[in-house]
Design a protein around this motif. Structure first.
Motif, PDB file in Angstrom:
ATOM      1  N   GLY A  27     116.262  10.128  52.123  1.00 49.47           N
ATOM      2  CA  GLY A  27     115.533  10.456  53.155  1.00 49.47           C
ATOM      3  C   GLY A  27     116.401  10.128  54.334  1.00 49.47           C
ATOM      4  N   TYR A  28     117.403   9.472  54.656  1.00 51.59           N
ATOM      5  CA  TYR A  28     117.967   9.340  55.714  1.00 51.59           C
ATOM      6  C   TYR A  28     119.243  10.626  55.856  1.00 51.59           C
ATOM      7  CZ  TYR A  28     121.111   7.164  59.306  1.00 51.59           C
ATOM      8  OH  TYR A  28     122.156   7.006  60.419  1.00 51.59           O
ATOM      9  N   TYR A  50     108.386  10.600  54.998  1.00 53.98           N
ATOM     10  CA  TYR A  50     107.823  10.228  53.698  1.00 53.98           C
ATOM     11  C   TYR A  50     106.438  10.891  53.130  1.00 53.98           C
ATOM     12  CZ  TYR A  50     105.802   6.698  50.408  1.00 53.98           C
ATOM     13  OH  TYR A  50     105.246   5.968  49.648  1.00 53.98           O
ATOM     14  N   LEU A  53     107.806  14.419  51.987  1.00 57.56           N
ATOM     15  CA  LEU A  53     108.530  14.298  50.819  1.00 57.56           C
ATOM     16  C   LEU A  53     107.720  14.202  49.632  1.00 57.56           C
ATOM     17  CD1 LEU A  53     111.523  12.327  51.814  1.00 57.56           C
ATOM     18  CD2 LEU A  53     111.760  14.608  51.140  1.00 57.56           C
ATOM     19  N   ARG A  72     118.476   4.268  47.024  1.00 60.84           N
ATOM     20  CA  ARG A  72     117.648   5.228  47.868  1.00 60.84           C
ATOM     21  C   ARG A  72     117.254   6.430  47.037  1.00 60.84           C
ATOM     22  NH1 ARG A  72     121.460   5.203  53.200  1.00 60.84           N
ATOM     23  NH2 ARG A  72     122.955   5.961  51.332  1.00 60.84           N
ATOM     24  N   LYS A  73     115.853   6.741  47.022  1.00 63.35           N
ATOM     25  CA  LYS A  73     115.509   8.126  46.317  1.00 63.35           C
ATOM     26  C   LYS A  73     116.137   9.342  46.804  1.00 63.35           C
ATOM     27  CE  LYS A  73     111.008   6.477  45.005  1.00 63.35           C
ATOM     28  NZ  LYS A  73     109.594   6.348  45.368  1.00 63.35           N
TER      29      LYS A  73
ATOM     30  N   TYR B  66     106.580   2.794  50.055  1.00 64.36           N
ATOM     31  CA  TYR B  66     106.778   3.377  51.426  1.00 64.36           C
ATOM     32  C   TYR B  66     107.762   2.215  52.212  1.00 64.36           C
ATOM     33  CZ  TYR B  66     105.415   4.496  56.533  1.00 64.36           C
ATOM     34  OH  TYR B  66     105.779   4.947  57.809  1.00 64.36           O
ATOM     35  N   ALA B  68     110.094   0.459  50.932  1.00 63.49           N
ATOM     36  CA  ALA B  68     111.372   0.548  50.178  1.00 63.49           C
ATOM     37  C   ALA B  68     111.931   1.905  50.795  1.00 63.49           C
ATOM     38  CB  ALA B  68     111.390   0.771  48.528  1.00 63.49           C
ATOM     39  N   PHE B  69     111.256   2.762  51.204  1.00 60.09           N
ATOM     40  CA  PHE B  69     111.683   4.025  51.724  1.00 60.09           C
ATOM     41  C   PHE B  69     112.255   3.871  53.270  1.00 60.09           C
ATOM     42  CE2 PHE B  69     111.034   8.123  54.466  1.00 60.09           C
ATOM     43  CZ  PHE B  69     111.636   8.956  53.670  1.00 60.09           C
ATOM     44  N   GLY B  72     115.400   1.777  52.893  1.00 64.79           N
ATOM     45  CA  GLY B  72     116.421   2.844  52.513  1.00 64.79           C
ATOM     46  C   GLY B  72     117.133   3.629  54.034  1.00 64.79           C
ATOM     47  N   LEU B  73     116.136   3.428  55.053  1.00 70.63           N
ATOM     48  CA  LEU B  73     116.651   4.235  55.981  1.00 70.63           C
ATOM     49  C   LEU B  73     117.435   3.202  57.134  1.00 70.63           C
ATOM     50  CD1 LEU B  73     113.625   6.272  57.129  1.00 70.63           C
ATOM     51  CD2 LEU B  73     115.510   7.241  56.119  1.00 70.63           C
TER      52      LEU B  73
END
Lengths: 138, 214
Positions: A27-28, A50, A53, A72-73, B66, B68-69, B72-73
């Motif tokens: 994502g980042y 989000y 995706l 991270r996915k 969400y 965790a997402f 992750g950022l």
């Protein structure tokens, strides 16, 4: 995240997200890619990304590869996603070709005359006899 | 240095967000969010910025994903309650929820309706929702949440008001109390109805901007 209901055109954000995952990205990294490639014109919010995706994954345009070392996915474009990108690229080229044809047929006249006409509007109080062609050019 | 503050904002998302950002501007970084208690530690003034996200429509699994997402950022995320119930073994129906998010349980997503999202301050704007279609969706969720709550509060308020003023109730004092209570609930319901209207209107404007139609 959606395609335009009638034309099938992708939104600019969707298009850039799909382009960003030609290489596996999390994502980042996708956010950074979009910001960098649009020179800061498009900044993606985390919530919007989000949702996008998830939507693109559901449509089968991108796939989840798993998690990287920092959990991270990571995502990557699928064959269906590549097809969508190619279709959108062809559409954009067609739009650009049409625009170039029309703009090329009227070399600089419209823009210049508008500029001159606007200048005349600004100066009209001091001009006794404004040039007629400039007004017609507006 | 650690600082604890006791506040209750309920469903006032913007006000909570403004307060957190004022605390951050004064040099306080959020480290923990309880039901009423916020814990901060000192940091450089303006080093952090916050957004308050409504996540009451999500299932617990979705909200964890969400969260965790967001983490992750590089964001810091804290669950926060809208209500003040202390409960275990509770299940609540949320008609405005999406999919499995229509049922909230404790333990689970109950009392985790909000996410307080913080990040280190940067030059770029800190917005969680940036595309018109996503903003329309988010505002639509908020509008539905306010609308259902407004309907429930108005119904309860009217019920209490009507029965509170009924002659069939023998206790006159209780009757007046019920009328006042009913009036307060109905007033709160009207306020939520107004919020639902405002959010719905914003959602419609964003839908139009996204070319999704009114």
């Amino acid at each position: 995240m959606r395609e335009h209901a009638r034309s099938g055109a992708l939104t600019e954000v969707t298009f850039f997200i799909l382009l960003s995952v030609y290489e596996p990205r999390h994502g980042y990294a996708i956010m950074q890619f979009v910001e960098r490639e649009t020179k800061g014109r498009l900044i993606l919010g985390a919530g919007s990304l989000y949702g996008a995706l998830n939507s693109l994954t559901q449509k089968g345009y991108i796939e989840l590869l798993g998690e990287d070392g920092e959990r991270r996915k990571q995502y990557r474009i699928t064959a269906a996603g590549r097809q969508v990108v190619k279709k959108e690229l062809a559409r954009l080229k067609e739009v650009a070709r049409t625009a170039e044809t029309i703009v090329g047929a009227h070399p600089a006249a419209a823009g210049e005359n508008i500029a001159k006409g606007t200048a005349w509007i600004g100066e009209r109080s001091t001009m006794a006899d404004p040039p007629r062609w400039e007004v017609e050019g507006i | 240095m650690i600082k604890k503050c006791y506040r209750y904002f309920g469903g006032l998302l913007k006000r909570q967000e403004q307060w957190l950002n004022r605390m951050a501007a004064a040099g306080w970084r959020l480290t923990e969010a309880g039901k009423l208690c916020y814990t901060f530690e000192s940091c450089a003034p303006g080093a952090y910025e916050y957004r308050v996200e409504f996540a009451g429509q999500m299932s617990y699994g979705k909200s964890k994903d969400y969260r965790a997402f967001l983490e992750g950022l590089g964001y810091e995320v804290f669950y926060k309650n809208v209500n003040l119930n202390w409960s275990v073994g509770k299940a609540v129906w949320r008609p405005w929820g999406q999919g499995a998010g229509q049922v909230s349980t404790s333990p689970g997503s109950f009392n985790k309706e909000l996410m307080l999202v913080g990040r280190q301050a940067e030059a770029s704007p800190f917005e969680l929702h940036t595309t018109p279609e996503d903003k329309a969706k988010y505002m639509g969720v908020l509008a539905r949440a306010y609308l259902y709550r407004a309907a429930a509060l108005l119904a309860l308020g009217i019920f209490l008001g009507v029965f509170g003023s009924s002659n069939r109730l023998p206790e006159a004092g209780l009757s007046v109390g019920r009328m006042i209570g009913g009036g307060l609930l109905a007033g709160l319901g009207l306020w939520m109805l107004w919020r639902a209207y405002r959010c719905g209107r914003e959602a419609r404007l964003y839908r139009e901007e996204a070319g999704l139609g009114g």
